[in-house]
Design a protein around this motif. Structure first.
Motif, mmCIF file in Angstrom:
data_model
loop_
_atom_site.group_PDB
_atom_site.id
_atom_site.type_symbol
_atom_site.label_atom_id
_atom_site.label_comp_id
_atom_site.label_asym_id
_atom_site.label_seq_id
_atom_site.Cartn_x
_atom_site.Cartn_y
_atom_site.Cartn_z
ATOM 1 N N PHE A 30 -9.086 -7.775 10.605
ATOM 2 C CA PHE A 30 -7.776 -8.169 10.108
ATOM 3 C C PHE A 30 -7.758 -9.597 9.570
ATOM 4 N N PRO A 31 -8.329 -10.585 10.267
ATOM 5 C CA PRO A 31 -8.359 -11.922 9.666
ATOM 6 C C PRO A 31 -9.179 -11.989 8.378
ATOM 7 N N ILE A 32 -10.253 -11.204 8.306
ATOM 8 C CA ILE A 32 -11.052 -11.175 7.078
ATOM 9 C C ILE A 32 -10.226 -10.603 5.932
ATOM 10 N N LEU A 33 -9.510 -9.513 6.178
ATOM 11 C CA LEU A 33 -8.662 -8.930 5.142
ATOM 12 C C LEU A 33 -7.525 -9.868 4.736
ATOM 13 N N ILE A 34 -6.977 -10.590 5.695
ATOM 14 C CA ILE A 34 -5.898 -11.539 5.391
ATOM 15 C C ILE A 34 -6.411 -12.637 4.473
ATOM 16 N N VAL A 35 -7.543 -13.227 4.820
ATOM 17 C CA VAL A 35 -8.094 -14.314 4.000
ATOM 18 C C VAL A 35 -8.514 -13.796 2.635
ATOM 19 N N SER B 212 -7.317 -11.221 0.939
ATOM 20 C CA SER B 212 -6.153 -10.906 0.103
ATOM 21 C C SER B 212 -5.461 -12.173 -0.387
ATOM 22 N N VAL B 213 -5.430 -13.227 0.424
ATOM 23 C CA VAL B 213 -4.841 -14.496 -0.028
ATOM 24 C C VAL B 213 -5.695 -15.116 -1.126
ATOM 25 N N ILE C 14 -0.952 -6.258 0.306
ATOM 26 C CA ILE C 14 -2.000 -6.044 1.307
ATOM 27 C C ILE C 14 -1.950 -7.138 2.356
ATOM 28 N N PHE C 15 -1.717 -8.374 1.920
ATOM 29 C CA PHE C 15 -1.601 -9.476 2.873
ATOM 30 C C PHE C 15 -0.460 -9.229 3.854
ATOM 31 N N LEU C 16 0.710 -8.872 3.349
ATOM 32 C CA LEU C 16 1.852 -8.643 4.227
ATOM 33 C C LEU C 16 1.607 -7.470 5.175
ATOM 34 N N LEU C 17 1.013 -6.419 4.659
ATOM 35 C CA LEU C 17 0.725 -5.234 5.465
ATOM 36 C C LEU C 17 -0.246 -5.556 6.604
ATOM 37 N N VAL C 18 -1.347 -6.189 6.269
ATOM 38 C CA VAL C 18 -2.357 -6.499 7.283
ATOM 39 C C VAL C 18 -1.840 -7.557 8.253
ATOM 40 N N PHE C 19 -1.062 -8.513 7.752
ATOM 41 C CA PHE C 19 -0.510 -9.539 8.629
ATOM 42 C C PHE C 19 0.476 -8.923 9.620
ATOM 43 N N SER D 85 7.482 -9.041 18.204
ATOM 44 C CA SER D 85 6.402 -8.987 17.217
ATOM 45 C C SER D 85 6.330 -7.600 16.581
ATOM 46 N N LEU D 86 6.749 -6.565 17.304
ATOM 47 C CA LEU D 86 6.820 -5.232 16.730
ATOM 48 C C LEU D 86 7.843 -5.193 15.611
ATOM 49 N N PHE D 87 9.028 -5.768 15.847
ATOM 50 C CA PHE D 87 10.063 -5.768 14.815
ATOM 51 C C PHE D 87 9.645 -6.600 13.607
ATOM 52 N N ILE D 88 9.068 -7.757 13.853
ATOM 53 C CA ILE D 88 8.590 -8.589 12.749
ATOM 54 C C ILE D 88 7.467 -7.876 12.007
ATOM 55 N N GLY D 89 6.573 -7.248 12.731
ATOM 56 C CA GLY D 89 5.483 -6.498 12.113
ATOM 57 C C GLY D 89 5.981 -5.341 11.276
ATOM 58 N N ILE D 90 7.018 -4.637 11.742
ATOM 59 C CA ILE D 90 7.581 -3.524 10.976
ATOM 60 C C ILE D 90 8.176 -4.031 9.666
ATOM 61 N N VAL D 91 8.850 -5.167 9.710
ATOM 62 C CA VAL D 91 9.425 -5.744 8.487
ATOM 63 C C VAL D 91 8.305 -6.121 7.518
ATOM 64 N N PHE D 92 7.259 -6.784 8.013
ATOM 65 C CA PHE D 92 6.147 -7.172 7.149
ATOM 66 C C PHE D 92 5.428 -5.948 6.584
ATOM 67 N N ILE D 93 5.226 -4.940 7.409
ATOM 68 C CA ILE D 93 4.563 -3.725 6.939
ATOM 69 C C ILE D 93 5.397 -3.042 5.860
ATOM 70 N N PHE D 94 6.702 -2.967 6.071
ATOM 71 C CA PHE D 94 7.586 -2.352 5.088
ATOM 72 C C PHE D 94 7.548 -3.120 3.763
ATOM 73 N N LEU D 95 7.662 -4.441 3.841
ATOM 74 C CA LEU D 95 7.620 -5.250 2.614
ATOM 75 C C LEU D 95 6.251 -5.175 1.944
ATOM 76 N N GLY D 96 5.199 -5.121 2.738
ATOM 77 C CA GLY D 96 3.859 -5.004 2.179
ATOM 78 C C GLY D 96 3.644 -3.692 1.452
ATOM 79 N N ILE D 97 4.157 -2.617 2.015
ATOM 80 C CA ILE D 97 4.036 -1.318 1.355
ATOM 81 C C ILE D 97 4.823 -1.308 0.056
ATOM 82 N N LEU D 98 6.030 -1.872 0.070
ATOM 83 C CA LEU D 98 6.827 -1.925 -1.156
ATOM 84 C C LEU D 98 6.143 -2.746 -2.242
ATOM 85 N N GLN D 99 5.615 -3.908 -1.879
ATOM 86 C CA GLN D 99 4.923 -4.754 -2.855
ATOM 87 C C GLN D 99 3.688 -4.058 -3.413
ATOM 88 N N SER D 100 2.924 -3.424 -2.551
ATOM 89 C CA SER D 100 1.704 -2.744 -2.996
ATOM 90 C C SER D 100 2.014 -1.577 -3.926
#
Length: 98
Positions: A4-9, A11-12, A44-49, A62-77
């Motif tokens: 996950f950190p490798i994918l985050i870096v 994608s940035v 991809i960054f938002l999803l993996v983060f 962190s689950l709620f924050i993660g769900i928001v980031f995952i949702f926004l990441g999927i929309l952006q992708s």
């Protein structure tokens, strides 16, 4: 989980690469294409983060924050993928010899 950190870096780095590539080109169609590619990297960054956020902390907030980031990441992708397909086919239509 080191993936996950490798994918985050990665994608940035790709996001910054495509944003700099937008500044280097003068063609509007190529700029729009690079912008769509950078949107995919941002998604991809938002999803993996979001996934990493929940795995690392494991709390309810962190689950709620993660769900928001995952949702926004999927929309952006998804938007980036649709725009990439559109601009790629538009470029092929305008440049049939290349």
């Amino acid at each position: 989980m080191i993936i996950f950190p490798i994918l985050i870096v990665l994608s940035v780095v790709l996001y910054v690469y495509y944003k700099v590539a937008i500044l280097k080109t003068k063609d509007r169609l190529t700029q729009a294409y690079f912008n769509a590619k950078s949107r995919i990297c941002l998604g991809i960054f938002l999803l993996v983060f979001g996934i990493n956020q929940y795995i690392f902390y494991g709390t309810r907030i962190s689950l709620f924050i993660g769900i928001v980031f995952i949702f926004l990441g999927i929309l952006q992708s998804l938007r980036g993928i649709r725009e990439t397909k559109h601009y790629r086919s538009e470029w092929r239509r305008l440049n049939p010899a290349d």
